[in-house]
Design an enzyme around this catalytic site. Structure first.
Site, PDB file in Angstrom:
ATOM      1  N   SER B  46     -12.832  -1.191  -8.635  1.00 49.06           N
ATOM      2  CA  SER B  46     -13.476  -1.669  -8.476  1.00 49.06           C
ATOM      3  C   SER B  46     -13.961  -2.202  -6.530  1.00 49.06           C
ATOM      4  CB  SER B  46     -12.794  -2.918  -8.007  1.00 49.06           C
ATOM      5  OG  SER B  46     -11.310  -3.199  -7.904  1.00 49.06           O
ATOM      6  N   GLU B  67       0.309   1.042  -1.069  1.00 45.72           N
ATOM      7  CA  GLU B  67      -1.104   1.349  -0.104  1.00 45.72           C
ATOM      8  C   GLU B  67      -0.262   2.280   1.517  1.00 45.72           C
ATOM      9  OE1 GLU B  67       0.097  -1.727  -1.067  1.00 45.72           O
ATOM     10  OE2 GLU B  67      -1.592  -1.680  -3.054  1.00 45.72           O
ATOM     11  N   PHE B  92      -5.148  -5.705   1.472  1.00 48.20           N
ATOM     12  CA  PHE B  92      -3.958  -5.091   1.038  1.00 48.20           C
ATOM     13  C   PHE B  92      -3.362  -3.244   2.551  1.00 48.20           C
ATOM     14  CE2 PHE B  92      -4.768  -5.789  -3.143  1.00 48.20           C
ATOM     15  CZ  PHE B  92      -4.564  -7.371  -3.194  1.00 48.20           C
TER      16      PHE B  92
END
Lengths: 274, 331
Positions: B46, B67, B92
């Protein structure tokens, strides 16, 4: 180098730490004292391959001090082994010094030779060390990465993210070293966290070795053994005495970081002459 | 009036492409360089970085849903001479891992390129948890950081190439839905604001529209409507937020006397904040900031959410009309 000589070096590093902290009116104490034997082995004992006259030598081993608050010990080790003049230690935490309150690697002349990463916010150095180990792995380098952590640091979630990735990528060129000295700023670590460190690290897939971190012979054997581990990163859980070497500083969170009085300074140096 | 060197000839009837498609395209343009490494946190598809894996599988790493670690690993790779691009959703990364970016990347001044996909309420249907609406503010406060917000997929692809050549960390914002692909394929110049529509005739009602990201096209369309109503707009694509092109912005502000900023982001700390800072210091003029007014986004199709937030073309027309027509005419 015989253990007795390395002990002498470790005691010198401890005196440097106490002196730097005393003159700076701050800085961390208990952790640097507990890890001094490790640093004597890494920088002076031939465990890590380094070249103080060529600090960024491509084939050097990387020592990442993720427990960045241990930096007086790092600076003292780098100076004593020849990266920069010992006199510069007196500039610790002063303005425009190359020895800031936590290690900084800036990619320019303000970086102290031998400081591999910007660290201090706990957990961050672990990921940086993993990234370096991945880079060395990708270019098939023989160099190793040593990541020095504190036991309190394990409370940061990022540490476990980093370990997960290092295990998945089978980074056996990487050795995590946890200084299990049992204290953090305001607590004994066991007041905050339950469970065995070694079991947790093993559960995440690391090859875990435990040893006495203030016994130079045992620690040296463990560091060498870690180099032989294949297909997974090793972790050394190094049990140490917080504030090692100074009777009134040992095993107490009070001395995690503190301002040292003149009397305390003189007493500490006297004890560390042994 | 409209600048043909920046706009495609068919810009009024453009094809639509997700801005994020430019990410994968750009990465393939720099992939020949063996120092380029791509990282993602379980969002390779994505964020559109996954196409890199097909061509360069040895230099593509999914770090998992982590992350903070991704930021540190990228820093470690960069310290060893690699040029990593790390990708996730803006909320994020740089949202969750802001302090890792601050210390391991910005303070260390390493060549890490951070791709924040799903910027703004344009992310739409997944709601405010997944809409990065503060990322520009988070990134532009960091010393050493460059902040790029391309207006369409074509410009984003060029921004990836520019980041590759740039020394120091770069943040690149992308967006999710298919949107007009209207700019010409030209090199992305970091630090330059692109004047897409110039005020050439002397008009009694003039205003500078400074837009960034997906709102640039909305501003262009709005400018045509406003022209019909007698309001001449200078439309500028501010695709670099940091460093801001103060010269171009000041020149235009002096010419028109009124400035409107338009963004899919909080006006506090975003383009609106950045422009207000620079103009209040050096060229004070009345400023209207269009964007999220200290509120979170909502779930819905992106066009509906844009309407709700007043950052679509009609909202821009309304806001500019109110702003300019209620002011004294510049002599």
């Amino acid at each position: 180098m015989p253990a007795q000589d390395l002990h002498t070096i470790a005691q010198q590093l401890r005196r440097d730490v106490i002196t730097m902290d005393y003159h700076a009116g701050g800085g961390h104490i208990a952790g640097p004292l507990s890890s001094a034997d490790l640093f004597a082995l890494l920088y002076f004992g031939g465990v890590a391959h380094l070249n103080p006259t060529d600090p960024w030598w491509e084939e050097r081993d990387r020592i990442v001090l993720s427990a960045g608050h241990y930096c007086p010990l790092l600076y003292a080790s780098l100076a004593r082994v020849g990266y920069f003049p010992v006199e510069e230690l007196s500039t610790f935490m002063q303005i425009n010094s190359r020895l800031p309150g936590h290690p900084e690697r800036r990619g320019d002349d303000s970086t102290l030779p031998g400081v591999e990463a910007t660290t201090g916010p706990l957990g961050q150095g672990v990921s940086v060390a993993v990234g370096m180990a991945l880079a060395l792995f990708l270019r098939r380098s023989e160099s190793r990465v040593y990541c020095v952590m504190s036991d309190g640091e394990l409370q940061e979630g990022q540490v476990w993210e980093a370990i997960t990735f290092a295990v998945r990528r089978q980074l056996s060129n990487l050795t995590f070293i946890v200084d299990a000295n049992g204290i953090q700023i305001e607590h004994y670590t066991e007041e905050i966290v339950t469970g065995e460190i070694a079991a947790k690290l093993e559960g995440f897939g690391l090859h875990v070795l435990e040893t006495d971190g203030n016994d130079i012979d045992k620690l040296r054997a463990t560091l060498e053994l870690a180099k032989t581990v294949r297909d997974e990163p090793a972790a050394i859980v190094m049990h140490t005495t917080a504030g090692k070497g100074v009777s009134f500083m040992e095993r107490s969170p009070v001395w995690h970081d503190a301002v040292i009085t003149k009397e305390q300074y003189e007493q500490a140096i006297k004890e560390l002459e042994k | 009036m409209f600048n043909d060197s920046y706009l495609r000839p068919d810009w009024r009837t453009p094809d639509e492409r997700p801005i994020r498609d430019g990410v994968g395209e750009g990465l393939l343009r720099v992939g020949d360089d063996e120092r380029v490494i791509v990282l993602t946190a379980d969002l390779g598809g994505s964020t559109r970085v996954k196409v890199f894996q097909d061509v360069y599988p040895d230099r593509y790493f999914d770090v998992g849903v982590a992350e903070q670690n991704m930021a540190g690993v990228a820093a470690g790779l960069a310290l060893e001479g690699y040029k990593p691009y790390m990708s996730s959703y803006a909320t994020f990364s740089p949202g969750r891992n802001w302090e890792q970016i601050r210390v391991s990347i910005a303070l260390t001044a390493v060549n890490v390129n951070i791709i924040g996909s799903h910027g703004g309420v344009a992310s739409g249907i997944y709601g405010p948890t997944h809409q990065g609406t503060e990322d520009i503010a988070l990134m532009r406060t960091l010393p050493n950081m460059t902040v790029l917000v391309p207006a369409d997929a074509t410009q984003l692809s060029a921004a990836i190439v520019a980041a590759h050549e740039h020394m120091g960390p770069v943040y690149i914002r992308a967006a999710r839905p298919p949107m007009p692909d209207f700019t010409r394929e030209i090199p992305f110049t970091i630090g330059k604001a692109y004047v897409l529509r110039e005020v050439t005739t002397t008009s009694k009602r003039m205003v500078t529209l400074l837009a960034t990201g997906a709102t640039v096209y909305e501003a262009l369309v709005a400018s045509e409507q406003l022209a019909k109503e007698g309001v001449e707009c200078e439309v500028i694509n501010v695709s670099t937020i940091m460093p801001l092109d103060g010269d171009t912005i000041r020149q235009s502000a002096r010419r028109t006397g009124y400035v409107v900023t338009i963004e899919d982001h909080q006006v506090v700390g975003g383009l609106g904040g950045a422009v207000t800072e620079v103009l209040s210091e050096t060229c004070p003029v009345p400023i209207k900031r269009i964007g999220l007014q200290n509120r979170f986004g909502v779930s819905g199709s992106w066009r509906d959410v844009y309407r709700e937030m007043g950052i679509d073309r009609q909202g821009i027309v309304r806001a500019v009309r109110d702003f300019v027509l209620n002011r004294p005419v510049v002599q």
